[in-house]
Design a protein around this motif. Structure first.
Motif, PDB file in Angstrom:
ATOM      1  N   UNK A   1       0.837  -1.212   0.000  1.00 58.94           N
ATOM      2  CA  UNK A   1       0.000   0.000   0.000  1.00 58.94           C
ATOM      3  C   UNK A   1       0.869   1.258   0.000  1.00 58.94           C
ATOM      4  N   UNK A   2       1.879   1.270   0.866  1.00 60.41           N
ATOM      5  CA  UNK A   2       2.753   2.441   0.933  1.00 60.41           C
ATOM      6  C   UNK A   2       3.501   2.646  -0.385  1.00 60.41           C
ATOM      7  N   UNK A   3       3.919   1.540  -0.997  1.00 59.77           N
ATOM      8  CA  UNK A   3       4.606   1.649  -2.287  1.00 59.77           C
ATOM      9  C   UNK A   3       3.673   2.208  -3.357  1.00 59.77           C
ATOM     10  N   UNK A   4       2.435   1.662  -3.401  1.00 57.46           N
ATOM     11  CA  UNK A   4       1.462   2.154  -4.390  1.00 57.46           C
ATOM     12  C   UNK A   4       1.148   3.630  -4.176  1.00 57.46           C
ATOM     13  N   UNK A   5       1.015   3.998  -2.886  1.00 57.48           N
ATOM     14  CA  UNK A   5       0.700   5.395  -2.584  1.00 57.48           C
ATOM     15  C   UNK A   5       1.835   6.316  -3.039  1.00 57.48           C
ATOM     16  N   UNK A   6       3.072   5.887  -2.785  1.00 64.35           N
ATOM     17  CA  UNK A   6       4.219   6.698  -3.211  1.00 64.35           C
ATOM     18  C   UNK A   6       4.257   6.827  -4.725  1.00 64.35           C
ATOM     19  N   UNK A   7       3.984   5.696  -5.423  1.00 63.99           N
ATOM     20  CA  UNK A   7       3.981   5.736  -6.881  1.00 63.99           C
ATOM     21  C   UNK A   7       2.879   6.653  -7.408  1.00 63.99           C
ATOM     22  N   UNK A   8       1.695   6.595  -6.755  1.00 64.56           N
ATOM     23  CA  UNK A   8       0.588   7.446  -7.189  1.00 64.56           C
ATOM     24  C   UNK A   8       0.918   8.924  -6.993  1.00 64.56           C
ATOM     25  N   UNK A   9       1.540   9.259  -5.850  1.00 64.96           N
ATOM     26  CA  UNK A   9       1.939  10.644  -5.608  1.00 64.96           C
ATOM     27  C   UNK A   9       2.947  11.101  -6.660  1.00 64.96           C
ATOM     28  N   UNK A  10       3.922  10.252  -6.929  1.00 68.89           N
ATOM     29  CA  UNK A  10       4.929  10.614  -7.932  1.00 68.89           C
ATOM     30  C   UNK A  10       4.303  10.761  -9.314  1.00 68.89           C
ATOM     31  N   UNK A  11       3.369   9.815  -9.631  1.00 70.86           N
ATOM     32  CA  UNK A  11       2.706   9.885 -10.927  1.00 70.86           C
ATOM     33  C   UNK A  11       1.850  11.143 -11.044  1.00 70.86           C
TER      34      UNK A  11
END
Length: 812
Positions: A563-573
């Motif tokens: 979840x934390x990885x996906x959230x970080x990727x979404x923020x970066x995206x």
């Protein structure tokens, strides 16, 4: 130090030794197996195991390259040659030739490979004498069948020529006499010359023996045939005998001369054969390990037993034959829990556990891989002591208990912090109360000495002592109370129960007898046994619960991390999309302003001419239309599209490029060489670059206009002629064969890729790849790669007389 002397027999290593000898190729290797001993030296144990691990790698990856023929033991013959005047037999000379060739091949196996590949085995082979001159001399003396050649000496050549001539003359004369005798009826029509006492004779019926002049040498067992040497060939046969004697004397002279030649090197030759035996022994260990799924575990230079999924190899073999599987052993001995006291029901696996520890530790310190998991760790012990089984002796007037006490006396006197003790049924053999007390006192002394050990017992007082004594831990062999059968699993940290009442009830002992026994034992003892069983049951239950909680926690941690990885990727995206949008908006604004200013300027310059104004307004309307359409094409939510280059907004839309066709002038992307398209087959394009033809993917080619071609030619200048000369030289020096035998898979594949690329560039039509047969893995990898190359028309095995499946022929 090993105690007692029959330690190997007690733990089963004598059987392991036999299994190793069965895998040896020679008597020298079997002798090395017999001589192998337990070593307490850390560096030596590590070296032995490293040698075995490297040999396992060879057997798995390069078995076809490892020599396995002619492991002869000629040390006895070499010792015999020390005496002046002695000589070897022809067969021994042949064995010497072939075994010395094997020793040479062993040493050269490592010389042909990277020095970092097989470090331990290379060190083992280092310094071994190879005797090339001896081999050269043997090659000159012996023919392929191991017999002395005719030209082994001038004298032998002359003797054999004379012998051939005389024997030929005898044969002709004898056949002439035989035909005449057959025509006159003295000899049977189907009779043929035979040999008696080394002389050629004719078989004749006794009734006609006086019809044929000559010497009677023998008669058949039935008396119906006599063998006559005709008088005409007697002298010739005598000459044959003389020549044969001369031949024997010359052969002895040659063999004696050879013995004199190698006599100064006899000790070095014997040492080379010892190396041959060592490699045979190491190979046997590696085969044994592979057959049993064994590994070389991690070895620490201290005393410890930290094993996971340890398996007794002999028990595993026995169970496998009857279709059963073995229960692996998990056991830990370290500074905090040096002595493990195992209790539990009879036939529950206590003795097997003890023997497993003894055998695997002994095998490791003999340099033999063992069946454990990769996470296991082994220590090194200076002393291994064992007390197991009935050792009463009539000759020494010793009872079973007396022999146990003698062992305990030795253990107390000689044990220390580097000793591993293995004691089965501790304290039994005498009256239980005093036996238990003595056992407790002995256990206290052994613990004080700092020894490590595995001890099995049924005594309750020892279980209590282990709970309070530092350095000792209880262990239980688990038992299924419902099925009333052992589980053969070791549980460290709790004492075991004997389950005597339950087992007695299962086999049908009457309830009256069981009740009376329980009353005599006392309710406290029976209750204690019951409490131990309840504790085991509860512990097993909570262990399962804890395992489930651990699994759920691990799953939760994985989900949280994801979840934390996906959230970080979404923020970066999201940030990336916003930045792109801002940049594109700024670009659009700049273009809009530029277009408006340009339109106004053109209207002013045209002085409000109607046609010019209409054209400027039309261009402006087209620009607005493009602006309106652009968001529709870029409305893909959160997809990573690269922004179009700025120049695409400044120029009119480019017309779609036509596909490449035959006759076009093209160049490879990133290269300056220009060629002509000869043929287009789907996505594969055949291009001629000068005199070289190559097949490449269409997306790697760029169409070249005449102006672009002139510009490239000007830039290349004189460089073009130099490049053509380089290509010409490369083609002249290109070899159409490549040998990848002995390489690892990735190395061989990379070499083949470069080789095929060069062959295609050079315009070569056929090449050969030498990969050997072996396990076939290298051949499979290479052929899978060849199947992916468009420039490869066909590939197959070489002709069987030229290498067969060991060579792949490739047509390009």
């Amino acid at each position: 130090m090993i105690y007692p002397s029959n330690f190997e027999h007690k733990v089963g290593f004598d059987t392991v030794r036999t299994l190793l000898q069965e895998r040896c190729l020679s008597a020298i290797g079997r002798e090395e197996v017999e001589l192998t001993v337990f070593s307490p030296v850390y560096d030596e144990v590590v070296r032995r195991l490293a040698e075995t691990r490297e040999m396992m790698d060879i057997l798995m990856e390069e078995s076809d390259a490892w020599p396995v023929s002619y492991y002869f033991d000629l040390r006895e013959m070499l010792s015999r040659l020390r005496v002046e005047g002695t000589f070897p037999q022809e067969s021994e000379l042949f064995d010497l030739q072939r075994s010395l060739s094997t020793i040479r091949d062993l040493v050269q196996f490592f010389a042909r490979r990277d020095e970092t590949r097989y470090v331990a085995l290379s060190a083992c082979a280092e310094g071994t004498a190879l005797f090339p001159e001896v081999l050269k001399r043997l090659d000159a003396l012996l023919n392929p069948h191991g017999l002395l050649k005719d030209n082994a000496s001038p004298a032998l050549a002359q003797i054999r020529r004379d012998l051939f001539q005389v024997q030929g003359s005898i044969s002709r004369t004898l056949h002439s006499i035989l035909r005449k005798a057959q025509s006159e009826g003295f000899v049977e029509k189907d009779a043929a010359p035979s040999v008696r006492d080394g002389r050629l004779v004719i078989p004749v019926s006794p009734s006609f023996k006086r019809k044929l002049r000559g010497i009677v040498h023998d008669e058949s067992a039935t008396g119906k045939t006599v063998y006559i040497e005709p008088a005409e060939v007697v002298e010739a046969n005598n000459r044959v005998r003389e020549l044969q004697s001369d031949e024997r004397r010359e052969k002895i002279r040659i063999l004696t001369e050879f013995a004199n030649y190698i006599r100064p090197d006899l000790e070095e030759l014997k040492e080379a054969y010892r190396v041959l035996g060592i490699f045979d022994f190491i190979r046997a260990k590696a085969l044994f390990a592979l057959d049993n799924g064994a590994i070389v575990p991690r070895i620490d230079n201290d005393c410890r037993v930290e094993w996971e999924r340890a398996v007794h190899p002999l028990l595993q073999r026995t169970l496998k034959k009857v279709g059963k599987s073995i229960v692996p052993l998990d056991i830990t001995l370290n500074e905090k829990q040096r002595i493990l006291l195992i209790s539990g029901p009879n036939a529950g696996g206590k003795s097997v556990c003890l023997k497993t520890v003894g055998l695997l530790q002994y095998m490791v310190q003999c340099g033999i891989p063992v069946s454990v998991s990769d996470a296991s760790r082994f220590g090194i012990f200076d002393k291994l002591f064992i007390d197991i089984g009935d050792e009463q002796s009539i000759e020494d007037d010793l009872s079973t208990y007396s022999s146990h006490l003698l062992h305990m006396k030795h253990f107390i006197r000689n044990s220390n912090g580097k000793t591993l003790l293995l004691i089965d049924e501790f304290g039994t053999g005498t009256e239980p109360q005093i036996g238990g007390a003595i056992a407790e006192a002995v256990l206290h002394r052994l613990n004080t000495n700092g020894a490590f050990g595995v001890i099995t017992t049924h005594y309750t007082n020892l279980k209590h002592f282990a709970e309070t004594a530092e350095g000792i831990v209880n262990g239980a062999m688990l038992f299924d109370r419902h099925q009333l059968q052992p589980l053969y699993k070791l549980q460290i940290g709790i004492p075991g129960s004997s389950f005597a009442i339950e087992i007695a009830r299962k086999i049908g002992l009457s309830e009256e007898v069981i009740a009376e026994a329980s009353e005599k034992a006392g309710s406290a003892h029976v209750d204690l046994d019951k409490y131990v069983q309840d504790i085991l049951r509860d512990k097993h239950y909570w262990e399962n619960k804890r395992q489930q909680i651990r699994q759920k926690e691990k799953r939760l941690e994985e989900l949280t991390a994801r979840y934390e990885t996906d959230q970080s990727e979404m923020k970066a995206q999201r940030k990336e999309v916003l930045n792109k949008a801002k940049a594109e908006a700024q670009q659009l604004l700049s273009e809009a302003n530029a277009t408006i200013e340009n339109t106004i300027r053109r209207i002013k310059e045209a002085q409000a001419e109607r046609e010019a104004t209409r054209g400027a307004r039309q261009e402006f309307e087209e620009f607005r239309t493009r602006l309106d359409e652009k968001p529709k094409h870029e409305k893909q939510p959160k997809e990573k599209h690269k922004p179009k280059p700025e120049k695409q907004h400044k120029k009119p839309e480019q017309p779609k490029q036509e596909p490449i066709k035959a006759g076009d002038r093209v160049k490879l992307a990133g290269h300056d060489s220009i060629g002509d398209v000869i043929e287009v087959d789907g996505n594969n394009v055949t291009v001629a670059f000068g005199n070289l033809k190559s097949t490449v993917k269409a997306n790697r080619l760029e169409r070249v206009s005449r102006n672009k071609e002139k510009e490239i030619v000007r830039q290349k200048g004189a460089l073009g002629s130099d490049s053509d000369e380089v290509l010409r030289q490369r083609k002249l020096n290109f070899k159409q064969d490549i040998d990848v035998r002995g390489m690892r898979g990735d190395e061989a594949l990379q070499a083949v890729q470069y080789f095929i690329d060069d062959a295609l560039m050079m315009g070569v039509e056929r090449v050969r790849i030498l990969h050997g047969t072996g396990t076939g893995i290298l051949r499979q990898l290479i052929r899978q790669y060849l199947g992916t190359i468009p420039g490869v028309r066909h590939f197959a095995d070489e002709h069987v007389q030229l290498g067969g499946a060991g060579i792949t022929v490739v047509d390009l």
